[in-house]
Design a protein around this motif. Structure first.
Motif, PDB file in Angstrom:
ATOM      1  N   UNK A 224      73.197 130.572  62.658  1.00  0.00           N
ATOM      2  CA  UNK A 224      73.505 130.609  61.221  1.00  0.00           C
ATOM      3  C   UNK A 224      72.771 129.760  60.229  1.00  0.00           C
ATOM      4  N   UNK A 225      71.728 129.161  60.705  1.00  0.00           N
ATOM      5  CA  UNK A 225      70.806 128.424  60.178  1.00  0.00           C
ATOM      6  C   UNK A 225      69.523 128.942  59.940  1.00  0.00           C
ATOM      7  N   UNK A 226      69.146 129.202  58.677  1.00  0.00           N
ATOM      8  CA  UNK A 226      67.804 129.849  58.482  1.00  0.00           C
ATOM      9  C   UNK A 226      66.695 128.883  58.719  1.00  0.00           C
ATOM     10  N   UNK A 630      74.952 117.787  69.771  1.00  0.00           N
ATOM     11  CA  UNK A 630      74.395 116.479  69.292  1.00  0.00           C
ATOM     12  C   UNK A 630      75.451 115.591  69.145  1.00  0.00           C
ATOM     13  N   UNK A 631      76.551 115.941  68.637  1.00  0.00           N
ATOM     14  CA  UNK A 631      77.722 114.995  68.686  1.00  0.00           C
ATOM     15  C   UNK A 631      78.252 114.359  69.715  1.00  0.00           C
ATOM     16  N   UNK A 646      81.986 106.126  62.078  1.00  0.00           N
ATOM     17  CA  UNK A 646      80.745 105.174  62.523  1.00  0.00           C
ATOM     18  C   UNK A 646      79.670 106.188  63.483  1.00  0.00           C
ATOM     19  N   UNK A 647      80.286 106.902  64.350  1.00  0.00           N
ATOM     20  CA  UNK A 647      79.357 107.801  65.154  1.00  0.00           C
ATOM     21  C   UNK A 647      78.769 108.592  63.985  1.00  0.00           C
ATOM     22  N   UNK A 648      79.389 109.276  63.252  1.00  0.00           N
ATOM     23  CA  UNK A 648      78.829 110.293  62.173  1.00  0.00           C
ATOM     24  C   UNK A 648      77.809 109.573  61.196  1.00  0.00           C
ATOM     25  N   UNK A 649      78.302 108.482  60.882  1.00  0.00           N
ATOM     26  CA  UNK A 649      77.326 107.406  59.986  1.00  0.00           C
ATOM     27  C   UNK A 649      75.767 107.423  60.872  1.00  0.00           C
ATOM     28  N   UNK A 650      76.130 107.016  61.925  1.00  0.00           N
ATOM     29  CA  UNK A 650      74.970 106.625  62.845  1.00  0.00           C
ATOM     30  C   UNK A 650      73.954 107.915  62.809  1.00  0.00           C
ATOM     31  N   UNK A 658      76.075 116.965  58.584  1.00  0.00           N
ATOM     32  CA  UNK A 658      76.866 118.294  58.174  1.00  0.00           C
ATOM     33  C   UNK A 658      76.974 118.852  59.532  1.00  0.00           C
ATOM     34  N   UNK A 659      76.664 119.986  59.312  1.00  0.00           N
ATOM     35  CA  UNK A 659      77.000 121.202  60.785  1.00  0.00           C
ATOM     36  C   UNK A 659      75.846 120.794  61.622  1.00  0.00           C
ATOM     37  N   UNK A 660      74.832 120.243  61.367  1.00  0.00           N
ATOM     38  CA  UNK A 660      73.780 120.090  62.548  1.00  0.00           C
ATOM     39  C   UNK A 660      74.227 119.336  63.452  1.00  0.00           C
ATOM     40  N   UNK A 661      75.320 118.399  63.567  1.00  0.00           N
ATOM     41  CA  UNK A 661      75.869 117.763  64.616  1.00  0.00           C
ATOM     42  C   UNK A 661      76.302 118.503  65.765  1.00  0.00           C
TER      43      UNK A 661
END
Length: 817
Positions: A224-226, A630-631, A646-650, A658-661
């Motif tokens: 879904x990512x161009x 990734x997450x 904290x994981x998302x911030x790192x 955003x959705x890339x994780x």
């Protein structure tokens, strides 16, 4: 009605009818008169401003806006016909009218604060978003309401605009279209027609001496990512194209498209022949090597098609020989025909001469006959690159695709591959973050940005010059666009209630909305983006000695890499280990961290008090679990008490937002995998960082981010890297492997090359002026912890004055006896 119209004076009748249709004759006439005057003065003022515009050639036409008697008569008839048809604004449609006005205002501007809006700078991304919202508002209004007092068709052709708007718009687009998406697509299509015509005249049936491959309006998306929006560029015989851009922009994806491994969402790849063949040296080619094979066996494994053809021939040969015994004489003619076809196939592939083909190529790659019988695992990283290059060349390609070919290579190996590829007649496409390599090898650069391709003739230095020139023109075009939009907004605001200019206002509204719909907006140029910053966690307190090697000798078999090493690295040291490929740099790191044991001597690191070590292997990114997102990768490695926020911030610090994780690791580019591997290192504070080629696959911004983080790291750093500029920015001392000995240069990389004349001459010759010149390592002030203010012991060598913010001296037991 007609008699009444003829009985009235022209000007007063027009004003009164306009006011009557608006529902207020008296105030309407006054407003009309007032607005008409103001409109003329603003447009005249705009024309004066444009007279001193640097791009005065594209200033819009500023003709007088006064109307003639003939215009008034024509307008009378229009207004009266509208009154009879009931097309004027209706009181009962206030809600609808308000909705439409709101949508248009999102693009055309708020009518209440024009002066503030004109004086403020405008961001094109906001403008694009507003235009999309405006279009969305208009569409939703048309769906929910039965009638519309103004139908705004955003698919309008330029021929549908009034003459004044048409002239202004055409003049404006002519000047800025090279910087709009629609303009670039138009130009690319025109060029593609010529290319296809030339191909029909020039190309035969494959295997031709001249090869051409071209992307034509290619786009592709993943999850879904161009990734690629509209890519158009080509490569032909004589071209050595360097493909550049940020990590994740689609460089490797395009190589895979050329290799036939990825399907396109739209567009096409035009080849000079259906038989045009590409060979691909991947980033991860080392993982495809079988270390237990001999070099000859590994080269023979390249001939998959040839070996399959020979195997088929031998099988048919056996069937023919046993036809009499098996009672298949009636099938003999058919078998003989198949055997002949198999023989011709082998002849076509030159499958009978595989070993001679290997023998012909190995001298140019630097291998000897004796090397052919050595195991692949015995060769260093630099020589493995030569093995990989040899395997792709043995396929007799028409097009060569190279993805980060200089990773793991020392200066001597890089110079060899440059010379080898310059002598090669094949067209090639190269992805590399080694700017000097691209500068010395490539004759054309294609940059991928925002899903599009921008082509520049010349090497990397020329690309930087042309890009700087283009950036100035881009900024001028963008500013011209913003001024053009402001002019149209002024006109629309001033004349919105003027019935006499209703058609012109409507045309300008259509024109501005059409620009967004048709890709005719100039995207805002990047403006001094703030560099990304991250910091390693504060280093826990460690002992003074962090790595101690006592009388260490090591090697493999009869080969000794280094002998009698006697060193002690101290807290806060930042050391780069240098040396040619195969000298044992990575081996030395593995000894330090305890993965390997020395043949002789003793090493202490993890055993020392309070030592907390983090080790980044050369292929650390390849060790990631490809099936995880990734997450999930970071969550699995994070301490149990680490919060999700904290994981998302790192992850955000490493550009996973955003959705890339949620992206799977297998879908990441090499640079993105390297960033993820570095992110994992951040989960546990360490006071000793041991890094083996950490910049492989990283783009320039990511390298600079890592450089800055290591400069501010307050622990001990030991790094191996062939990226000379990176080493110059992070290392305070150089440890060189020279003739089985470790030699310390107690200073930064600039200090090191000043004492090695041959290296200094090579680097000076290769450097891109103002870009990759070797500079002194920056002096970074690091706040020392209170407990570090204890008295320092003096070391016998050191005291160079090069400091990292802490006052440090060297240990007496530091070096070879």
């Amino acid at each position: 009605v007609s008699d009444d119209a003829n009985a009235q004076s022209s000007n007063s009748q027009v004003d009164l009818l306009a006011a009557a249709l608006a529902g207020d004759a008296t105030s309407g006439a006054k407003t009309k008169k007032k607005k008409g005057k103001k409109g003329a003065s603003v447009i005249d003022d705009d024309a004066s401003e444009n007279a001193i515009d640097p791009l005065a050639a594209i200033a819009p036409n500023a003709e007088s806006t006064s109307r003639s008697a003939a215009d008034d008569e024509a307008l009378q008839a229009e207004l009266l016909a509208a009154a009879l048809a009931g097309s004027g604004p209706k009181v009962g449609k206030k809600g609808k009218k308000k909705k439409q006005k709101k949508g248009i205002a999102a693009l055309l501007g708020d009518s209440e604060s024009e002066d503030e809006r004109v004086s403020s700078s405008e961001n094109v991304s906001d403008q694009n978003s507003a235009a999309a919202n405006a279009a969305s508002d208009l569409e939703s209004t048309e769906e929910t309401d039965g009638e519309a007092d103004v139908e705004l068709d955003t698919n309008v052709s330029i021929d549908d605009l009034d003459e004044e708007a048409k002239e202004e718009f055409s003049s404006f687009i002519e000047e800025v279209e090279n910087f709009t998406f629609a303009g670039r697509v138009k130009k690319a299509k025109a060029k593609a027609v010529v290319t296809k015509q030339n191909q029909k005249q020039s190309f035969g049936t494959g295997g031709e001496k001249f090869t051409s491959v071209r992307f034509e309006d290619v786009g592709v998306s993943f999850g879904g990512k161009q990734v690629l929006k509209s890519v158009t560029w080509g490569v032909k015989t004589g071209d050595r194209v360097g493909l550049v851009g940020k990590n994740g922009c689609g460089k490797t994806t395009q190589l895979r498209m050329l290799a036939g491994e990825v399907e396109l969402d739209h567009g096409e790849i035009i080849r000079s022949s259906g038989k045009t063949k590409a060979s691909f040296l991947r980033q991860e080619f080392v993982d495809e090597l079988v270390l237990s094979r001999t070099l000859r066996e590994e080269f023979l494994a390249s001939f998959t098609e040839e070996q399959a053809a020979v195997a088929a021939y031998e099988q048919l040969e056996q069937e023919v020989a046993s036809a009499g015994e098996n009672g298949k004489l009636d099938q003999l003619d058919d078998l003989l025909n198949k055997l002949e076809e198999a023989r011709l196939k082998c002849d076509e592939l030159d499958a009978w001469n595989l070993s001679p083909r290997i023998d012909r190529i190995i001298p140019g790659l630097g291998f000897t006959e004796e090397d052919l019988e050595k195991l692949v695992g015995a060769f260093s990283g630099g020589w493995k690159v030569r093995i990989g290059l040899g395997k792709v060349l043995l396929k007799n390609p028409d097009l060569l695709l190279l993805d980060e070919p200089t990773n793991h290579l020392d200066l001597e190996s890089v110079e060899w591959i440059e010379g080898y590829l310059r002598q090669c007649d094949l067209p090639m496409v190269i992805v590399s973050h080694d700017r000097e390599f691209m500068d010395r090898l490539c004759n054309r650069i294609v940059e991928i940005e925002a899903g599009e391709a921008f082509s520049y003739n010349g090497n990397y230095s020329r690309f930087l010059e042309q890009k700087a020139e283009q950036r100035k023109a881009w900024e001028a075009a963008y500013e011209r666009q913003q001024e053009f939009i402001r002019e149209q907004r002024r006109y629309i605001k001033i004349n919105r209630k003027s019935v006499a200019r209703a058609g012109q206002v409507k045309s300008r509204e259509k024109m501005l909305l059409r620009m967004e719909r048709n890709g005719e907006l100039v995207r805002e140029p990047p403006r001094g983006v703030k560099p990304l910053v991250f910091r390693f966690p504060p280093a826990p307190r460690s002992s003074r000695d962090v790595i101690v090697m006592d009388e260490v000798t090591h090697g493999y078999g009869d080969r000794v890499l280094f002998r009698d090493v006697d060193i002690a690295l101290e807290r806060g040291d930042k050391i780069a280990i240098l040396g040619p490929n195969g000298c044992g740099k990575s081996t030395l790191l593995r000894l330090m961290v305890g993965i390997e044991q020395p043949q002789k001597g003793d090493i202490q690191c993890k055993e020392l008090p309070n030592a907390v070590l983090a080790y980044f292997e050369q292929n650390q990114a390849d060790a990631l679990d490809l099936s995880k997102s990734v997450l999930e990768t970071i969550q699995a490695a994070a301490p149990s008490d680490m919060r999700y926020e904290d994981i998302r911030a790192l992850l955000g610090k490493f550009l996973f937002k955003d959705s890339s994780v949620e992206n799977k690791v297998e879908s990441l580019s090499g640079g993105e995998k390297a960033r993820l591997a570095l992110c994992k290192m951040m989960l546990t504070p360490a006071n000793i960082l041991v890094l083996d080629e950490p910049t492989n696959h990283l783009d320039i911004p990511a390298k600079e981010m890592l450089e800055e983080a290591l400069q501010h790291f307050d622990g001990t750093l030991v790094v191996v890297s062939h990226d000379r500029y990176f080493v110059s920015q992070v290392a305070k001392q150089i440890l060189a492997v020279e003739d089985q000995e470790l030699v310390l240069y107690d200073g930064d990389y600039k200090h090191y090359i000043e004492r090695n004349e041959s290296i200094r001459e090579k680097l000076t010759e290769r450097a891109i002026k103002g870009v990759t010149d070797i500079k002194a390592a920056p002096k970074i002030e690091i706040q020392a912890l209170p407990e570090q203010s204890e008295k320092k012991r003096k070391k016998s060598f050191g005291g160079s004055g090069i400091q990292s913010g802490k006052v440090k001296v060297m240990n007496a037991k530091r070096w070879n006896k």
